[in-house]
Design an enzyme around this catalytic site. Structure first.
Site, PDB file in Angstrom:
ATOM      1  N   ASP A  92      13.602 -40.629 -54.847  1.00  0.00           N
ATOM      2  CA  ASP A  92      13.788 -39.229 -54.491  1.00  0.00           C
ATOM      3  C   ASP A  92      12.989 -39.004 -53.215  1.00  0.00           C
ATOM      4  O   ASP A  92      11.753 -39.037 -53.226  1.00  0.00           O
ATOM      5  CB  ASP A  92      13.287 -38.330 -55.617  1.00  0.00           C
ATOM      6  CG  ASP A  92      13.514 -36.849 -55.336  1.00  0.00           C
ATOM      7  OD1 ASP A  92      13.713 -36.474 -54.157  1.00  0.00           O
ATOM      8  OD2 ASP A  92      13.473 -36.055 -56.297  1.00  0.00           O
ATOM      9  N   TYR A 184      17.782 -24.322 -41.040  1.00  0.00           N
ATOM     10  CA  TYR A 184      18.108 -25.726 -40.778  1.00  0.00           C
ATOM     11  C   TYR A 184      17.870 -26.076 -39.313  1.00  0.00           C
ATOM     12  O   TYR A 184      17.275 -27.107 -38.996  1.00  0.00           O
ATOM     13  CB  TYR A 184      19.569 -25.980 -41.145  1.00  0.00           C
ATOM     14  CG  TYR A 184      20.077 -27.355 -40.791  1.00  0.00           C
ATOM     15  CD1 TYR A 184      19.742 -28.464 -41.556  1.00  0.00           C
ATOM     16  CD2 TYR A 184      20.923 -27.543 -39.689  1.00  0.00           C
ATOM     17  CE1 TYR A 184      20.218 -29.727 -41.235  1.00  0.00           C
ATOM     18  CE2 TYR A 184      21.406 -28.798 -39.363  1.00  0.00           C
ATOM     19  CZ  TYR A 184      21.056 -29.885 -40.138  1.00  0.00           C
ATOM     20  OH  TYR A 184      21.520 -31.128 -39.816  1.00  0.00           O
ATOM     21  N   LYS A 188      15.272 -28.827 -37.773  1.00  0.00           N
ATOM     22  CA  LYS A 188      15.715 -29.936 -36.937  1.00  0.00           C
ATOM     23  C   LYS A 188      15.080 -29.873 -35.549  1.00  0.00           C
ATOM     24  O   LYS A 188      14.870 -30.917 -34.909  1.00  0.00           O
ATOM     25  CB  LYS A 188      17.239 -29.959 -36.851  1.00  0.00           C
ATOM     26  CG  LYS A 188      17.910 -30.424 -38.137  1.00  0.00           C
ATOM     27  CD  LYS A 188      17.396 -31.790 -38.572  1.00  0.00           C
ATOM     28  CE  LYS A 188      18.145 -32.352 -39.766  1.00  0.00           C
ATOM     29  NZ  LYS A 188      17.619 -33.671 -40.181  1.00  0.00           N
TER      30      LYS A 188
END
Length: 289
Positions: A92, A184, A188
């Protein structure tokens, strides 16, 4: 030491890869004998495409993912297609200890670690005002923090051997303002900054850190969500894609994972030997504003 030799050292000529001078570019891009780890490699997206590209250039690969059956299937495909060693590893990527254990296991199984591809896969679309704390935390963790875990685990092997390449997967969204992807895109953007800063920190240790920023890269599950949205988040994803194609992407089309994997393979090879800290765009001209 003579003056001439001293100047050669000061100019770094003792570290110039002169062995590539008489080779074809295809030879310089060979990864024969290299050992590579790819995270997020069990699905139909970039991870499996990168594993195939690196293996096609001769690298032995470890594929890390959170569903063992998926990475096992992908490893079998890579092994049968390219005749290299391909090892499935369960982890994970959101758990620090599991990431470090998986990298240790991969390094042991392959007999070394030359290339680390950090490819965490997580994105949520929607209006920022509608995000919950959990959605924000999950997106940042899945798009930035997990990638840092992978880089840290790789450095535990690369620093002692004074060599290695770390390639972080960012996104063109980190350089633009795509609708519905505020969190997001911010994460990034953080990946791009992390890549630049980590490169500066470890370059003197013999470790190269680079990045690749995909644009609208469509794999089967995303294509299905765009064509047949079933939720508000799916509809937000479709709107973001269509607006970007209409206004931002100069090539006016989406990409497939293999196109981005081509860039990653180049960065992983000796053809990119004089690059340090850059994140290379692979987005059809998405941020040329």
């Amino acid at each position: 030491m003579s003056r001439g030799t001293d100047w050669e050292s000061r100019l770094g000529f003792d570290r110039v890869p002169s062995h590539i001078i008489d080779k074809r570019v295809t030879e310089v891009m060979s990864l024969a004998g290299r050992k590579a780890i790819i995270t997020g490699a069990g699905g139909d997206g970039l991870g499996q495409a990168v594993a195939n590209r690196l293996a096609g250039l001769g690298a032995d690969v470890a594929l890390i993912g959170r569903t063992y059956a998926k990475v096992e299937r992908r490893a079998d495909e890579v092994r049968q297609r390219w005749g290299v060693r391909a090892v499935p590893i369960l982890a994970d990527l959101s758990v620090w200890d599991q990431v470090h254990r998986a990298v240790d296991e991969s390094q042991a199984a392959l007999g070394g670690l030359d290339i680390m591809i950090n490819n965490p896969v997580y994105a949520l679309a929607g209006t920022f005002a509608d995000f919950t704390q959990e959605m924000i935390d999950d997106t940042v963790h899945g798009s930035l923090t997990m990638l840092m875990y992978g880089a840290h685990a790789a450095l535990e092997h690369m620093i002692p051997q004074a060599s290695g390449k770390i390639i972080n997967i960012s996104a063109a969204a980190g350089r633009t303002a795509p609708p519905g992807l505020v969190v997001y895109a911010a994460a990034k953007s953080g990946v791009i900054g992390f890549t630049r800063n980590l490169a500066a920190e470890v370059a003197d240790l013999g470790i190269h850190v680079l990045g690749c920023a995909p644009g609208i890269m469509v794999k089967p599950d995303l294509l299905e969500r765009i064509l047949n949205p079933k939720s508000a988040m799916d509809r937000a994803a479709r709107q973001s894609v269509m607006e970007s194609l209409a206004h931002d992407v100069r090539l006016k089309r989406v990409s497939i994972p293999e196109e981005v994997a081509n860039i990653v393979a180049f960065l992983a090879s000796d053809a990119a030997s004089y690059m340090c800290g850059q994140t290379i765009d692979a987005s059809g001209g998405q941020y040329m504003n």
